[in-house]
Design a protein around this motif. Structure first.
Motif, short mmCIF file in Angstrom:
data_model
loop_
_atom_site.label_atom_id
_atom_site.label_comp_id
_atom_site.label_asym_id
_atom_site.label_seq_id
_atom_site.Cartn_x
_atom_site.Cartn_y
_atom_site.Cartn_z
N VAL A 16 6.16 -13.84 2.09
CA VAL A 16 6.15 -15.03 1.23
C VAL A 16 6.32 -16.29 2.07
CG1 VAL A 16 7.46 -16.24 -0.56
CG2 VAL A 16 6.91 -13.83 -0.83
N ARG A 17 7.25 -16.23 3.02
CA ARG A 17 7.46 -17.37 3.91
C ARG A 17 6.18 -17.71 4.67
NH1 ARG A 17 10.65 -15.25 7.83
NH2 ARG A 17 12.33 -15.01 6.35
N ALA A 18 5.50 -16.70 5.18
CA ALA A 18 4.26 -16.92 5.95
C ALA A 18 3.17 -17.52 5.08
CB ALA A 18 3.79 -15.61 6.56
N VAL A 19 3.05 -17.04 3.85
CA VAL A 19 2.01 -17.58 2.95
C VAL A 19 2.27 -19.05 2.66
CG1 VAL A 19 1.16 -17.46 0.58
CG2 VAL A 19 1.34 -15.39 1.94
N ILE A 20 3.52 -19.40 2.42
CA ILE A 20 3.85 -20.80 2.14
C ILE A 20 3.55 -21.68 3.35
CG2 ILE A 20 5.77 -22.40 1.68
CD1 ILE A 20 6.95 -20.17 -0.12
N ILE A 21 3.94 -21.22 4.53
CA ILE A 21 3.68 -22.00 5.76
C ILE A 21 2.18 -22.15 5.98
CG2 ILE A 21 3.87 -21.93 8.29
CD1 ILE A 21 6.63 -20.58 7.90
N ILE A 22 1.42 -21.09 5.79
CA ILE A 22 -0.03 -21.17 6.01
C ILE A 22 -0.67 -22.11 4.99
CG2 ILE A 22 -2.15 -19.80 5.87
CD1 ILE A 22 -0.51 -17.49 7.15
N ALA A 23 -0.20 -22.07 3.73
CA ALA A 23 -0.75 -22.97 2.71
C ALA A 23 -0.49 -24.43 3.07
CB ALA A 23 -0.15 -22.65 1.35
N VAL A 24 0.73 -24.72 3.51
CA VAL A 24 1.05 -26.10 3.91
C VAL A 24 0.19 -26.51 5.11
CG1 VAL A 24 2.87 -27.54 4.92
CG2 VAL A 24 3.38 -26.09 2.96
N THR A 25 -0.02 -25.60 6.05
CA THR A 25 -0.84 -25.90 7.22
C THR A 25 -2.27 -26.22 6.82
OG1 THR A 25 0.50 -24.44 8.57
CG2 THR A 25 -1.67 -24.96 9.42
N LEU A 26 -2.82 -25.45 5.89
CA LEU A 26 -4.19 -25.71 5.45
C LEU A 26 -4.29 -27.06 4.74
CD1 LEU A 26 -5.23 -22.17 4.20
CD2 LEU A 26 -6.10 -23.40 6.19
N TRP B 194 3.25 -18.09 14.13
CA TRP B 194 4.55 -17.44 14.25
C TRP B 194 4.89 -16.71 12.94
CZ3 TRP B 194 8.65 -18.63 11.07
CH2 TRP B 194 9.83 -17.93 11.34
N GLY B 195 4.61 -17.35 11.79
CA GLY B 195 4.91 -16.74 10.49
C GLY B 195 4.15 -15.45 10.28
N ALA B 196 2.87 -15.45 10.65
CA ALA B 196 2.06 -14.23 10.49
C ALA B 196 2.57 -13.12 11.41
CB ALA B 196 0.60 -14.54 10.77
N LEU B 197 2.93 -13.49 12.63
CA LEU B 197 3.48 -12.49 13.56
C LEU B 197 4.84 -11.98 13.08
CD1 LEU B 197 2.55 -13.95 17.06
CD2 LEU B 197 1.72 -11.83 16.01
N ASP B 198 5.60 -12.86 12.43
CA ASP B 198 6.91 -12.47 11.91
C ASP B 198 6.77 -11.37 10.87
OD1 ASP B 198 9.74 -12.68 11.47
OD2 ASP B 198 9.27 -13.76 9.62
N VAL B 199 5.74 -11.47 10.02
CA VAL B 199 5.52 -10.42 9.01
C VAL B 199 5.26 -9.10 9.71
CG1 VAL B 199 4.01 -9.64 7.15
CG2 VAL B 199 4.62 -12.04 7.33
N TRP B 200 4.41 -9.12 10.70
CA TRP B 200 4.04 -7.89 11.42
C TRP B 200 5.26 -7.27 12.11
CZ3 TRP B 200 3.29 -6.92 16.84
CH2 TRP B 200 2.68 -5.70 17.11
N VAL B 201 6.03 -8.12 12.81
CA VAL B 201 7.21 -7.63 13.53
C VAL B 201 8.26 -7.10 12.56
CG1 VAL B 201 9.16 -8.35 14.97
CG2 VAL B 201 6.85 -9.05 15.56
N THR B 202 8.49 -7.83 11.46
CA THR B 202 9.49 -7.38 10.47
C THR B 202 9.09 -6.04 9.89
OG1 THR B 202 9.90 -9.69 9.92
CG2 THR B 202 10.71 -8.06 8.37
#
Length: 185
Positions: free
Chosen positions: A79-89, A122-130
């Protein structure tokens, strides 16, 4: 999938000659309001609860999930990654539009978009690592080096020790609890 028609029922004629029962909202019988009680329309016999239940059809039918739910930490990071990616776009789009318009805001927006892109990666990688860490700790990965296997082994060992201690206490209790005894003979 249920293929029965939803909103139809047999058409009947009342004593007055009026047609009742054509098509209604959710396939339910039409009722005239009389205060708070539900009274059938004129010319129609009283409707029992069973008949009314026969016309009832739920709005949706729950189906079992095809996939299991994500573990909480993985879902949180996703969820965190999706929000960050949306703001980036959104930032990138605003930067592009500001550049087209020749606005002074274009340069700061481009810089912040670059920084946001790094954070989004970083957010996308965080999902994968988690996800990998959760799998390793909770036994989804079944390899000899899995941390989860060692954790399960430790849990089994502690449970065995607890059961053994409990049996010993129970044995002592059955013998009289040692009250008044001076030796074990």
């Amino acid at each position: 999938m249920d293929t029965r028609p939803v909103n139809t029922r047999p058409v009947r004629e009342s004593r007055t000659g009026a047609v009742t029962g054509a098509v209604t909202g959710a396939g339910a019988k039409p009722f005239a309001r009389s205060g708070d009680d539900r009274v059938p329309e004129t010319g129609e016999k009283g409707v029992t609860e069973d008949e009314e239940q026969a016309y009832y059809r739920p709005l949706w039918v729950e189906e079992p999930a095809k996939r299991r739910r994500l573990p909480d930490p993985v879902r949180t990071s996703a969820v965190r990654a999706v929000i960050i990616i949306a703001v980036t776009l959104i930032q990138a789009m605003v930067a592009f539009l500001c550049t087209l318009a020749g606005s002074w805001l274009a340069f700061p927006m481009v810089l912040s978009s670059v920084a946001s892109t790094v954070v989004a990666t970083w957010g996308a990688l965080d999902v994968w690592v988690t996800r990998q860490v959760w799998n390793q700790r909770n036994g989804v990965v079944s390899e000899p080096s899995s941390t989860a296997r060692a954790l399960r082994r430790e849990r089994r060992k502690t449970r065995r020790q607890e059961r053994s201690a409990e049996r010993t206490k129970e044995r002592i209790r059955r013998r009289g609890g040692g009250a008044g005894q001076l030796s074990h003979s």
